[in-house]
Design a protein around this motif. Structure first.
Motif, PDB file in Angstrom:
ATOM      1  N   ILE A  58      11.243   5.763  -0.733  1.00  0.00           N
ATOM      2  CA  ILE A  58      10.239   5.863  -1.792  1.00  0.00           C
ATOM      3  C   ILE A  58      10.278   4.608  -2.654  1.00  0.00           C
ATOM      4  CG2 ILE A  58       9.620   7.096  -3.922  1.00  0.00           C
ATOM      5  CD1 ILE A  58      10.554   9.694  -2.452  1.00  0.00           C
ATOM      6  N   LYS A  59      11.484   4.148  -2.970  1.00  0.00           N
ATOM      7  CA  LYS A  59      11.645   2.937  -3.784  1.00  0.00           C
ATOM      8  C   LYS A  59      11.046   1.726  -3.065  1.00  0.00           C
ATOM      9  CE  LYS A  59      15.043   0.166  -6.220  1.00  0.00           C
ATOM     10  NZ  LYS A  59      16.441  -0.139  -6.435  1.00  0.00           N
ATOM     11  N   LYS A  60      11.271   1.610  -1.762  1.00  0.00           N
ATOM     12  CA  LYS A  60      10.714   0.488  -0.990  1.00  0.00           C
ATOM     13  C   LYS A  60       9.185   0.516  -1.040  1.00  0.00           C
ATOM     14  CE  LYS A  60      14.478  -0.177   2.349  1.00  0.00           C
ATOM     15  NZ  LYS A  60      14.904  -1.513   2.013  1.00  0.00           N
ATOM     16  N   LEU A  61       8.607   1.705  -0.938  1.00  0.00           N
ATOM     17  CA  LEU A  61       7.148   1.827  -1.009  1.00  0.00           C
ATOM     18  C   LEU A  61       6.643   1.539  -2.422  1.00  0.00           C
ATOM     19  CD1 LEU A  61       6.761   4.930   1.307  1.00  0.00           C
ATOM     20  CD2 LEU A  61       5.950   2.611   1.792  1.00  0.00           C
ATOM     21  N   ASP A  62       7.377   2.013  -3.426  1.00  0.00           N
ATOM     22  CA  ASP A  62       7.000   1.726  -4.813  1.00  0.00           C
ATOM     23  C   ASP A  62       6.987   0.225  -5.083  1.00  0.00           C
ATOM     24  OD1 ASP A  62       6.582   4.356  -5.591  1.00  0.00           O
ATOM     25  OD2 ASP A  62       8.606   4.609  -6.422  1.00  0.00           O
ATOM     26  N   GLU A  63       7.930  -0.491  -4.487  1.00  0.00           N
ATOM     27  CA  GLU A  63       7.999  -1.945  -4.667  1.00  0.00           C
ATOM     28  C   GLU A  63       6.750  -2.648  -4.130  1.00  0.00           C
ATOM     29  OE1 GLU A  63      11.718  -2.935  -2.797  1.00  0.00           O
ATOM     30  OE2 GLU A  63      12.887  -2.180  -4.490  1.00  0.00           O
ATOM     31  N   LEU A  64       6.052  -1.995  -3.205  1.00  0.00           N
ATOM     32  CA  LEU A  64       4.799  -2.538  -2.661  1.00  0.00           C
ATOM     33  C   LEU A  64       3.580  -2.063  -3.450  1.00  0.00           C
ATOM     34  CD1 LEU A  64       4.974  -2.182   1.235  1.00  0.00           C
ATOM     35  CD2 LEU A  64       4.891  -4.264  -0.103  1.00  0.00           C
ATOM     36  N   ASP A  65       3.816  -1.330  -4.547  1.00  0.00           N
ATOM     37  CA  ASP A  65       2.728  -0.686  -5.302  1.00  0.00           C
ATOM     38  C   ASP A  65       1.965   0.273  -4.394  1.00  0.00           C
ATOM     39  OD1 ASP A  65       3.277  -1.998  -7.720  1.00  0.00           O
ATOM     40  OD2 ASP A  65       2.170  -3.766  -7.045  1.00  0.00           O
ATOM     41  N   PHE A  66       2.723   1.047  -3.630  1.00  0.00           N
ATOM     42  CA  PHE A  66       2.146   2.029  -2.712  1.00  0.00           C
ATOM     43  C   PHE A  66       1.270   2.995  -3.489  1.00  0.00           C
ATOM     44  CE2 PHE A  66       2.290   5.914  -0.108  1.00  0.00           C
ATOM     45  CZ  PHE A  66       1.923   5.397   1.113  1.00  0.00           C
TER      46      PHE A  66
END
Length: 149
Positions: A58-66
């Protein structure tokens, strides 16, 4: 496999400037399904149910502004109108409707062509009479490959 999809999503974002991969995207069809699954799995995770997504993912996706929440119909209409206005400004500024493919506007216009074709074939589509008329009024070429006929 998850990391491969993440890498593909990063590529999509570089190309289009966002992470909202549209369903059935001609170039990223599998990615659009994966994006949908990530949204569902995060919802399960947040509800405390068993999920195939972790806090780290989830954090990795958040870092992409998912974009976790797909647009409501009202927001979809608003987004459509924003892109249409962007196209109208482009048309007025440059005097034509030739937009680079690898831009957000170019991506939106390709989507409009696809939705228009589905609509003309009587299939489910986001295209409406009103939308088609608005785009027509700007001199949009619905089938640029048909210029020779």
């Amino acid at each position: 496999i998850w990391l491969e999809h993440l890498k593909e999503l990063k590529k999509f974002k570089r190309e289009y400037g966002h992470t909202a991969v549209p369903a059935g995207h001609y170039k990223y069809e599998k990615l659009s399904g994966w994006v949908r699954v990530q949204r569902k799995e995060r919802k399960k995770f947040r509800e405390g149910r068993q999920a195939s997504i972790s806090e780290e993912r989830i954090k990795k996706l958040d870092e992409l502004d998912f974009e976790w929440a797909p647009l409501s119909q009202e927001n979809k209409d608003e987004a459509w109108n924003e892109r249409f206005e962007e196209f109208a400004v482009f048309r007025a500024k440059y005097g034509d409707a030739i937009v680079k493919k690898n831009t957000r506007l170019g991506s939106w216009l390709r989507l409009q062509r696809a939705e228009y074709r589905k609509w003309k074939e009587g299939k489910h589509s986001s295209m409406t009479d009103e939308r088609a008329q608005k785009i027509d009024n700007l001199g949009f070429d619905w089938d640029p490959t048909d210029r020779l006929s």
